[in-house]
Scaffold this active site. Structure first.
Site, PDB file in Angstrom:
ATOM      1  N   ASP A  34       8.472   9.303  -4.896  1.00 21.86           N
ATOM      2  CA  ASP A  34       9.527  10.197  -4.395  1.00 21.86           C
ATOM      3  C   ASP A  34       9.548  10.262  -2.876  1.00 21.86           C
ATOM      4  OD1 ASP A  34       7.231  11.604  -3.865  1.00 21.86           O
ATOM      5  OD2 ASP A  34       7.947  13.514  -4.688  1.00 21.86           O
ATOM      6  N   PRO A  44      -7.718   6.251  -6.188  1.00 17.44           N
ATOM      7  CA  PRO A  44      -8.961   5.568  -6.537  1.00 17.44           C
ATOM      8  C   PRO A  44      -9.651   5.056  -5.266  1.00 17.44           C
ATOM      9  CG  PRO A  44      -7.102   4.703  -7.813  1.00 17.44           C
ATOM     10  CD  PRO A  44      -6.539   5.633  -6.787  1.00 17.44           C
ATOM     11  N   HIS A  52      -4.097  -6.930  -3.539  1.00 23.16           N
ATOM     12  CA  HIS A  52      -5.163  -7.252  -2.588  1.00 23.16           C
ATOM     13  C   HIS A  52      -5.225  -8.742  -2.267  1.00 23.16           C
ATOM     14  CE1 HIS A  52      -7.652  -3.320  -3.317  1.00 23.16           C
ATOM     15  NE2 HIS A  52      -6.496  -3.117  -2.716  1.00 23.16           N
ATOM     16  N   VAL A 102       0.769   9.304  -5.940  1.00 25.16           N
ATOM     17  CA  VAL A 102       0.617  10.703  -5.550  1.00 25.16           C
ATOM     18  C   VAL A 102       1.960  11.399  -5.721  1.00 25.16           C
ATOM     19  CG1 VAL A 102      -0.054  12.279  -3.701  1.00 25.16           C
ATOM     20  CG2 VAL A 102      -1.148  10.037  -3.875  1.00 25.16           C
ATOM     21  N   ARG A 134       0.837  -1.201   0.000  1.00 28.34           N
ATOM     22  CA  ARG A 134       0.000   0.000   0.000  1.00 28.34           C
ATOM     23  C   ARG A 134       0.864   1.240   0.000  1.00 28.34           C
ATOM     24  NH1 ARG A 134      -3.951  -0.313   4.768  1.00 28.34           N
ATOM     25  NH2 ARG A 134      -4.631   1.700   3.975  1.00 28.34           N
ATOM     26  N   GLU A 146       0.900  14.313   2.881  1.00 27.25           N
ATOM     27  CA  GLU A 146       0.141  13.192   2.311  1.00 27.25           C
ATOM     28  C   GLU A 146      -0.296  12.195   3.375  1.00 27.25           C
ATOM     29  OE1 GLU A 146       2.265  11.208  -0.903  1.00 27.25           O
ATOM     30  OE2 GLU A 146       2.772  13.168  -1.742  1.00 27.25           O
ATOM     31  N   ASP A 184      -8.160 -11.236   0.635  1.00 28.91           N
ATOM     32  CA  ASP A 184      -8.165 -12.524  -0.072  1.00 28.91           C
ATOM     33  C   ASP A 184      -8.875 -13.526   0.827  1.00 28.91           C
ATOM     34  OD1 ASP A 184      -7.680 -15.000  -1.191  1.00 28.91           O
ATOM     35  OD2 ASP A 184      -5.527 -14.669  -1.495  1.00 28.91           O
ATOM     36  N   SER A 200       7.386  11.115  -0.922  1.00 25.16           N
ATOM     37  CA  SER A 200       6.637  12.248  -0.349  1.00 25.16           C
ATOM     38  C   SER A 200       5.670  11.758   0.726  1.00 25.16           C
ATOM     39  CB  SER A 200       5.889  13.020  -1.438  1.00 25.16           C
ATOM     40  OG  SER A 200       5.170  12.142  -2.280  1.00 25.16           O
ATOM     41  N   HIS A 260       0.602   4.089  -2.778  1.00 27.65           N
ATOM     42  CA  HIS A 260       0.228   5.463  -2.431  1.00 27.65           C
ATOM     43  C   HIS A 260       1.349   6.435  -2.774  1.00 27.65           C
ATOM     44  CE1 HIS A 260      -3.409   4.708   0.360  1.00 27.65           C
ATOM     45  NE2 HIS A 260      -3.203   3.657  -0.390  1.00 27.65           N
ATOM     46  N   ASP A 261       2.583   6.047  -2.493  1.00 24.79           N
ATOM     47  CA  ASP A 261       3.681   6.968  -2.793  1.00 24.79           C
ATOM     48  C   ASP A 261       3.739   7.244  -4.295  1.00 24.79           C
ATOM     49  OD1 ASP A 261       5.901   8.612  -2.293  1.00 24.79           O
ATOM     50  OD2 ASP A 261       7.266   7.002  -2.878  1.00 24.79           O
ATOM     51  N   ASP A 269      -0.361 -13.810  -4.302  1.00 18.23           N
ATOM     52  CA  ASP A 269      -0.489 -14.873  -5.298  1.00 18.23           C
ATOM     53  C   ASP A 269      -1.811 -14.713  -6.049  1.00 18.23           C
ATOM     54  OD1 ASP A 269      -2.502 -15.726  -3.641  1.00 18.23           O
ATOM     55  OD2 ASP A 269      -1.290 -17.256  -2.669  1.00 18.23           O
ATOM     56  N   ASN A 294      -5.237   6.846   4.746  1.00 13.45           N
ATOM     57  CA  ASN A 294      -3.802   6.852   5.047  1.00 13.45           C
ATOM     58  C   ASN A 294      -3.334   5.490   5.555  1.00 13.45           C
ATOM     59  OD1 ASN A 294      -4.942   6.926   7.547  1.00 13.45           O
ATOM     60  ND2 ASN A 294      -4.591   9.114   7.837  1.00 13.45           N
TER      61      ASN A 294
HETATM   62  C1  LIG Z   1      -5.264   9.285   9.000  1.00 17.72           C
HETATM   63  O1  LIG Z   1      -6.550   9.777   8.661  1.00 17.72           O
HETATM   64  C2  LIG Z   1      -7.427   9.870   9.759  1.00 17.72           C
HETATM   65  C3  LIG Z   1      -8.789  10.247   9.226  1.00 17.72           C
HETATM   66  O2  LIG Z   1      -8.723  11.384   8.426  1.00 17.72           O
HETATM   67  C4  LIG Z   1      -6.845  10.885  10.753  1.00 17.72           C
HETATM   68  O3  LIG Z   1      -7.681  10.991  11.882  1.00 17.72           O
HETATM   69  C5  LIG Z   1      -5.471  10.409  11.207  1.00 17.72           C
HETATM   70  O4  LIG Z   1      -4.872  11.343  12.041  1.00 17.72           O
HETATM   71  C6  LIG Z   1      -4.568  10.182  10.001  1.00 17.72           C
HETATM   72  N1  LIG Z   1      -3.315   9.577  10.427  1.00 17.72           N
HETATM   73  C7  LIG Z   1      -2.131  10.190  10.298  1.00 17.72           C
HETATM   74  C8  LIG Z   1      -0.930   9.391  10.693  1.00 17.72           C
HETATM   75  O5  LIG Z   1      -2.011  11.305   9.863  1.00 17.72           O
END
Ligand SMILES: *[C@@H]1O[C@H](CO)[C@@H](O)[C@H](O)[C@H]1NC(C)=O
Ligand SMILES: *[C@@H]1O[C@H](CO)[C@@H](O)[C@H](O)[C@H]1NC(C)=O
Length: 345
Positions: free
Chosen positions: A84, A167, A197, A80, A72, A95, A249, A86, A76-77, A259, A101
């Site tokens: 890099d 997505p 997944h 977005v 993941r 991010e 899965d 980020s 995600h990196d 797999d 997250n």
């Molecule tokens: C992840 O997102 C949730 C919901 O928006 C937020 O409450 C939480 O602080 C975020 N976690 C971090 C590590 O920023």
């Protein structure tokens, strides 16, 4: 008298080769970019990919969920702002703070690997590359075939929650295809990458919409296997706000290895997220899903798709920097230690 001349000639020849290599290779990622670039304080060459592999092996032996966490994270990196690192920056409204997250655990693990590498050869290896190498090694630990990774990425200096446009778990397949295409990833790349997944879990909140009143019909999602539906309704009672989770899965023997069982399960109506189930049904993707479920080249093709994901909008050459710590950009004034060409000097 002879030796110094030979040595000087050799040094010159080597530096020409390096300059040549450096100019040829700026602008693209390479397999084995760090070969010969990490020298420890005793002057010994160290194999960067080996250091990462040992760390991942040790982590996996006590925590197999690291596989899903890192898959993941790389996704995600890379999706977005390019691959890099980020995602790792601790900045206000970075991010990291945007939903959906990741677990904090994955970030700490990358920082731990970074610290070990900095203690070995400082200022050489980017956090962006560590994410990609560690993800590969975690996938391999889960018993999928090894795939090579390209390296040479540099770390970004910007991280903003506003850039996070991932997505959603309920995105219709045609829109998901468009989102992947916008990153120069094809439909088939997407089908393989969703194979990520085959590990990990989803909390009730991500599929609750399918269980009771799907799209305001007053009924569950009709594409869900009825056995699975009953299980999930017990796990996530209506209006309970439950934070329980289900394996993505549903093959109980294979839910922690990357797999092809994911593709077999979604063909049985056992997709957990709407996007998983639709992948097996949508006319754009169902033939690929059937082919993957019935053939034996998943791990090779998954690796190929991960290499493409790892090349999305990368920073190379003189772009970006080599961070000292993954959670923070280097200070603008201090010695950044970030010039990869220093090591040739
Ligand atoms: C992840 O997102 C949730 C919901 O928006 C937020 O409450 C939480 O602080 C975020 N976690 C971090 C590590 O920023
Ligand atoms: C529902 O899933 C079970 C296994 O979990 C499978 O045996 C069964 O065939 C599936 N039903 C349908 C209609 O695919």
């Amino acid at each position: 008298m002879e030796m110094p001349r030979v040595a000087a000639a050799l040094a010159l020849a080597l530096s020409l080769i390096f300059v040549n290599m450096a100019s040829q290779c700026s602008g693209q990622l390479q397999f084995g970019f760090y070969n010969g670039k990490c020298k420890d304080r005793n002057g010994f060459q160290r194999n960067v990919e080996d250091i990462v592999k040992q760390k991942v092996k040790a982590r996996f032996s006590t925590d197999t969920t690291i596989v899903a966490a890192l898959l993941r994270m790389q996704f995600h990196d890379c999706f977005v702002n390019g691959c890099d690192a980020s995602i790792l920056l601790d900045v206000p409204n970075g991010e990291k703070t945007a939903p959906p997250n990741l677990s904090v655990r994955g970030y700490d693990f990358i920082e731990e690997i970074k610290t070990e590498i900095e203690n070995t050869c400082p200022g050489v290896v980017s956090c962006a590359d560590i994410i990609v190498m560690a993800t590969r090694d975690a996938v391999v630990e889960s018993r999928t075939g090894w795939y090579p990774v390209q390296t040479g990425r540099r770390d970004g200096r910007v991280s903003s929650a506003q850039n996070v446009k991932l997505p959603s778990p309920s995105i219709p397949i045609p829109q998901a295809i468009a989102a992947f295409n916008s990153k120069r990833l094809s439909t088939i790349d997407m089908v393989y990458l969703l194979g990520g997944h085959s590990v990990g879990v989803a909390h009730c909140g991500l599929f609750q919409n399918r269980l009771y009143d799907f799209k305001n019909t007053g009924h569950p999602d009709p594409t869900m296997n009825t056995t699975l539906l009953k299980t999930l309704q017990t796990l996530c009672p209506q209006n309970s706000g439950s934070t329980n989770s289900a394996n993505l899965d549903q093959d109980p023997l294979k839910s922690s290895s990357v797999d092809k069982s994911y593709y077999e399960q979604i063909r049985l109506g056992n997709g957990i997220l709407e996007v998983d189930q639709q992948l097996a049904l949508d006319s754009n993707t169902r033939f690929s899903v059937a082919r993957i479920a019935e053939s034996n080249d998943f791990s090779f093709q998954f690796g190929r798709a991960m290499i493409k994901l790892g090349a999305v909008d990368v920073k190379i050459g003189k772009d970006g920097e080599i961070r000292k710590r993954c959670a923070a950009v280097n200070s603008p004034n201090g010695n950044s230690g970030g010039n990869i060409f220093n090591i040739f000097g």
